[in-house]
Design an enzyme around this catalytic site. Structure first.
Site, PDB file in Angstrom:
ATOM      1  N   GLY A 485       0.822  -1.210   0.000  1.00  0.00           N
ATOM      2  CA  GLY A 485       0.000   0.000   0.000  1.00  0.00           C
ATOM      3  C   GLY A 485       0.847   1.248   0.000  1.00  0.00           C
ATOM      4  N   GLY A 487       0.394   5.826   0.467  1.00  0.00           N
ATOM      5  CA  GLY A 487      -0.480   6.936   0.821  1.00  0.00           C
ATOM      6  C   GLY A 487       0.324   8.184   1.069  1.00  0.00           C
ATOM      7  N   GLY A 488      -0.375   9.251   1.499  1.00  0.00           N
ATOM      8  CA  GLY A 488       0.300  10.510   1.765  1.00  0.00           C
ATOM      9  C   GLY A 488       1.311  10.403   2.892  1.00  0.00           C
ATOM     10  N   PHE A 489       1.127   9.433   3.764  1.00  0.00           N
ATOM     11  CA  PHE A 489       2.018   9.238   4.900  1.00  0.00           C
ATOM     12  C   PHE A 489       3.293   8.505   4.496  1.00  0.00           C
ATOM     13  CE2 PHE A 489      -1.196   5.976   4.552  1.00  0.00           C
ATOM     14  CZ  PHE A 489      -0.432   4.860   4.326  1.00  0.00           C
ATOM     15  N   GLY A 490       3.256   7.689   3.454  1.00  0.00           N
ATOM     16  CA  GLY A 490       4.394   6.866   3.086  1.00  0.00           C
ATOM     17  C   GLY A 490       3.942   5.540   2.509  1.00  0.00           C
ATOM     18  N   VAL A 492       3.253   1.131   2.942  1.00  0.00           N
ATOM     19  CA  VAL A 492       2.906   0.012   3.808  1.00  0.00           C
ATOM     20  C   VAL A 492       3.563  -1.250   3.252  1.00  0.00           C
ATOM     21  CG1 VAL A 492       1.050  -1.342   4.847  1.00  0.00           C
ATOM     22  CG2 VAL A 492       0.701   1.086   4.376  1.00  0.00           C
ATOM     23  N   LYS A 506       3.404   0.248   8.476  1.00  0.00           N
ATOM     24  CA  LYS A 506       3.197   1.555   7.836  1.00  0.00           C
ATOM     25  C   LYS A 506       4.369   2.447   8.235  1.00  0.00           C
ATOM     26  CE  LYS A 506      -0.893   3.498   7.713  1.00  0.00           C
ATOM     27  NZ  LYS A 506      -2.121   4.271   8.086  1.00  0.00           N
ATOM     28  N   ASP A 604     -12.412   9.938   6.526  1.00  0.00           N
ATOM     29  CA  ASP A 604     -11.936   9.410   5.245  1.00  0.00           C
ATOM     30  C   ASP A 604     -12.493   8.008   5.019  1.00  0.00           C
ATOM     31  OD1 ASP A 604     -10.610   9.667   2.854  1.00  0.00           O
ATOM     32  OD2 ASP A 604      -8.690   8.946   3.615  1.00  0.00           O
TER      33      ASP A 604
END
Length: 790
Positions: A485, A487-490, A492, A506, A604
């Site tokens: 995965g 996302g904006g965080f980084g 997975v 994550k 979200d």
């Protein structure tokens, strides 16, 4: 029955009397009275969309409308699945196949008081029994036993059994329900098996009715486009007996194309009508149909439900105080109460009408000053306020001193802010952010609720889970080999603990500024929540510059992946599996809203954040955008930055910059539309087209087959799908106050799942070997009848 009550026989020159019937705001039927001695009946099956139903008789200038009786019968919610929130059924005819000497059947033989007239033609032979009929719990029509105890067969056993009806109009749409029950006990050497043809095309079959057990064939979608509908029941080569039929119901389709006025506005205007005993044409719905809208009432009909935007009651003879019902008209922009005999003080709750731009109170008998809150809105340029300024005919005390003489200042910034709610749907998201940010210093209309600052060294962040070093994470993930995965965080990664437990890691990206804030929010919230339908935090990493969360691995990916066919599985999710998944996801959201010590808004909710375990158990994930509601009285949180995923964001969030539990409900409604359609919330078209706009045309037509995901291949209970579709439309109501809570969503999803379970238990209707046309279904309930006869 007309009965010549006015002495005009059939009207002037014996012309027929014509007038229209409406159920609520939608056309039902034109009444055509041609015989003064004849009784005329009209029947419809409709879903109540409010706690009242209006039946309207419309004068079309061809005779005075009249009515002799009006009767209403409640039905079980699973009966007649073709009747739903977007369409009703109008009875065309209903026939009990029996000899002409058989009496008309209605209550108490039929608990719903449907009227079954006997019908037989010369080429048919009537048969009957007195034996008890067996029923199932999932019966969609519940034809009464006395109807099923009679049947007809062709007199010539080698002939087909034929029946037909002629369409009122070639464009009229019809649903047919054919009822069957074998009422003759057949020896082993005999067999009754037949096919059903509609206009020479195989409709359903072959079929053998079961002894003393109800069954039926019915239209899944409406039939149209032909002047005559001819059904032919023909014995197969394996049959030794002719075909049989017990009863027929034919209904025409009544599309609910008009929407009734918003329920809040409707309640308000009804209260105003009652208090002031209005004598205008104030009957029926105030906004719809448009040509019958109420005098003095202006409506915005572009919304999901029409909203009252202006009310002109000038010179209407109003007396007494200003009704509190006016305060419920939340969308009103102009209110004119001038030149009446209203008295008392001017209520300050009128200032709570945030959309109100014009308020005219001149020519009344008010006492006391104008409330300060109204004066402030007036002097700021947000409200045009008209009063008598001390010259009222009633000498009401509104002197010049009561009204501010300050010059009204209307800066361009204020104008921009005041019109933003009106243009949000027509401008790009980036433009919204620009307008909002430019207005921050000029006029701080929105208050930001301060968030507790979090840092990785914050000792209040109490982790109950294991702490990992960065090197341990590298070992767990085999040097971050498998990405599952982004996302904006980084990113997975997939990994294994020492005991071979699979986990997801994550890892916060070093370049992600926004991701860090979301990461810390998720860390905070995951330590607070514990529920079977929320992802479980296994551990965390706080090693220098490296931040990571380790949580349970969900083997089947996300609901988004499954619906888009990205999981590598050969088959699509069944309707029952989809219901289970969203039900469990709803339980997780309900826990966030009501089960946590401090309620949490997810912000979200989307199919990619509903993760699936090995056995398709569902859990809500990704708490990076979540907000905590602080204090018992707070129901919404103000934000300074618009966040979320396009297509799922609550329209009220765009307008108010506030999110609450109902914002999650809106997003969940979009998720429900996704599981029904199998489509994403936004697709490329002329711009980005929202899933609601793609569903609307088929919804208006009531054609469920054009809405449901084709990968389901018709294997679902139609009533179950309609229930979920109705629920989805309620969840995405523009006015958040009209949306259900997650607890109410759970209840309705359980009902829909029960319908689907009963459907799957009932028979093998949708097995691969059963020939079913796209427009019909055959239900044999012999496998699921109850322990006792009805």
């Amino acid at each position: 029955m007309y009965g010549n009550y006015d002495g005009l026989r059939m009207g002037q020159d014996n012309n027929p009397i014509l007038f229209d019937l409406h159920i609520g705001v939608n056309f039902w039927k034109t009444v055509n009275i041609t015989d003064a001695s004849k009784e005329y009946r009209f029947e419809a099956i409709t879903v109540a969309l409010a706690d009242f139903i209006q039946v309207c008789l419309i004068n079309t200038s061809t005779g005075t409308p009249f009515i002799s009786s009006l009767e209403m019968r409640p039905l079980k919610s699973n009966l007649y699945p073709a009747a739903n929130a977007s369409q009703s059924l109008v009875l065309f005819y209903r026939v009990n196949m029996a000899s002409e000497t058989t009496p008309v059947i209605r209550y108490p033989d039929d608990p719903y008081d449907r009227i079954w007239y006997p019908g037989i033609i010369n080429s048919w032979t009537a048969i009957n029994t007195t034996s008890a009929i067996r029923y199932s719990r999932g019966d969609l029509f519940e034809a009464p036993a006395t109807v099923l105890q009679t049947a007809v067969v062709p007199t010539n056993s080698s002939s087909p059994l034929e029946l037909y009806w002629d369409s009122e109009d070639i464009n009229s749409e019809y649903y047919a329900f054919l009822h069957f029950c074998e009422i003759q006990e057949l020896p082993a050497s005999e067999k009754r098996e037949f096919n059903i043809y509609l206009n020479e095309n195989l409709w359903v079959g072959p079929y053998s009715p079961t002894y003393l057990t109800n069954s039926y064939a019915y239209s899944i979608s409406p039939m149209y486009g032909t002047p005559r509908y001819n059904y032919s029941l023909e014995a197969t080569a394996n049959s030794t007996l002719p075909p049989l039929i017990n009863a027929v119901e034919i209904h025409s389709l009544m599309l609910l194309t008009e929407m009734m006025t918003d329920l809040g506005d409707l309640e308000a205007i009804m209260g105003i009508r009652e208090q002031y005993q209005m004598k205008r044409n104030w009957m029926g719905d105030p906004c719809a149909p448009k040509k019958y809208s109420w005098d003095g009432v202006s409506c915005n009909r572009s919304a999901t439900a029409p909203r009252i935007t202006a009310l002109n009651l000038s010179s209407s003879g109003l007396t007494g105080h200003i009704s509190t019902s006016f305060s419920m008209l939340k969308a009103i922009t102009s209110l004119d109460l001038s030149y009446n005999k209203l008295n008392g003080t001017i209520p300050d709750y009128l200032a709570s009408l945030s959309s109100l731009k014009v308020l005219n109170l001149t020519g009344n008998c008010f006492s006391g000053p104008v409330p300060d809150v109204l004066l402030k809105r007036s002097t700021s340029g947000l409200l045009t306020l008209r009063t008598d300024n001390g010259t009222s005919k009633c000498n009401n005390g509104l002197s010049p001193d009561n009204i501010s003489k300050k010059k009204k200042i209307t800066t361009p910034v204020i104008v921009v802010i005041s019109i933003v709610p009106l243009v949000l749907l027509a401008v790009a998201l980036s433009t919204l952010c620009i307008l909002r940010r430019r207005s921050q210093d000029a006029l701080p209309l929105i208050e930001e609720v301060p968030e507790r600052k979090m840092d990785v060294q914050d000792h209040q962040l109490q982790f109950e889970s294991k702490q990992f070093t960065y090197m341990q994470l590298a070992n767990i993930t085999n040097k971050f080999e498998r990405i599952i995965g982004n996302g904006g965080f980084g990113t997975v990664y997939h990994g294994y603990l020492e005991d071979s437990t699979e986990v997801a890691v994550k890892l916060l990206s070093e370049t992600s500024g926004q991701g860090r804030k979301e990461f810390l929010a998720e860390a905070q919230n995951l330590t607070m929540v514990h529920h079977k339908n929320l992802v479980t935090l296994v551990g965390y990493c706080n090693d220098g510059e490296h931040l990571a969360l380790v949580y349970e691995y969900m083997a089947q990916g996300s609901l988004y992946d499954y619906l888009r066919g990205r999981t590598g599985h050969d088959r699509a999710l069944s309707w029952r599996e989809r219901l289970h998944i969203v039900l469990e996801a709803a339980q997780g959201l309900d826990y966030l809203h009501k089960g946590c010590k401090l309620p949490i808004i997810h912000r979200d909710v989307k199919t990619s954040n509903i993760l699936l375990g090995q056995n398709l158990e569902a859990k809500i994930a990704d708490f990076g955008l979540s907000k905590t509601i602080i204090g018992n009285a707070q129901t919404q949180v103000s934000t300074m930055v618009l966040v979320g995923t396009p297509g799922y964001i609550d329209p009220e969030y765009y307008k108010t910059w506030k999110v609450g539990e109902k914002s999650d409900v809106y997003s969940f409604g979009v998720v429900l539309l996704e599981i029904i359609t199998g489509e994403p919330p936004m697709v490329e078209g002329k711009g980005m087209v929202h899933i609601l706009e793609r569903v609307k045309p088929a919804l208006i037509r009531g054609d469920i087959t054009k809405i449901v995901d084709g990968k389901l291949h018709g294997r679902y209970d139609v009533n179950s799908v309609w229930n979920v579709l109705d629920l989805a439309m309620n969840c995405i109501e523009e006015n958040s106050a009209q949306r259900p809570t997650m607890a109410e969503v759970i209840m309705q999803l359980k009902d829909s799942l029960n319908l689907e379970n009963a459907h799957e238990r009932g028979d093998e209707l949708y097995s691969e070997d059963t020939p079913i046309s796209e427009k019909s279904a055959f239900v044999d309930l012999s496998a699921s009848f109850g322990p006792s006869a009805r």
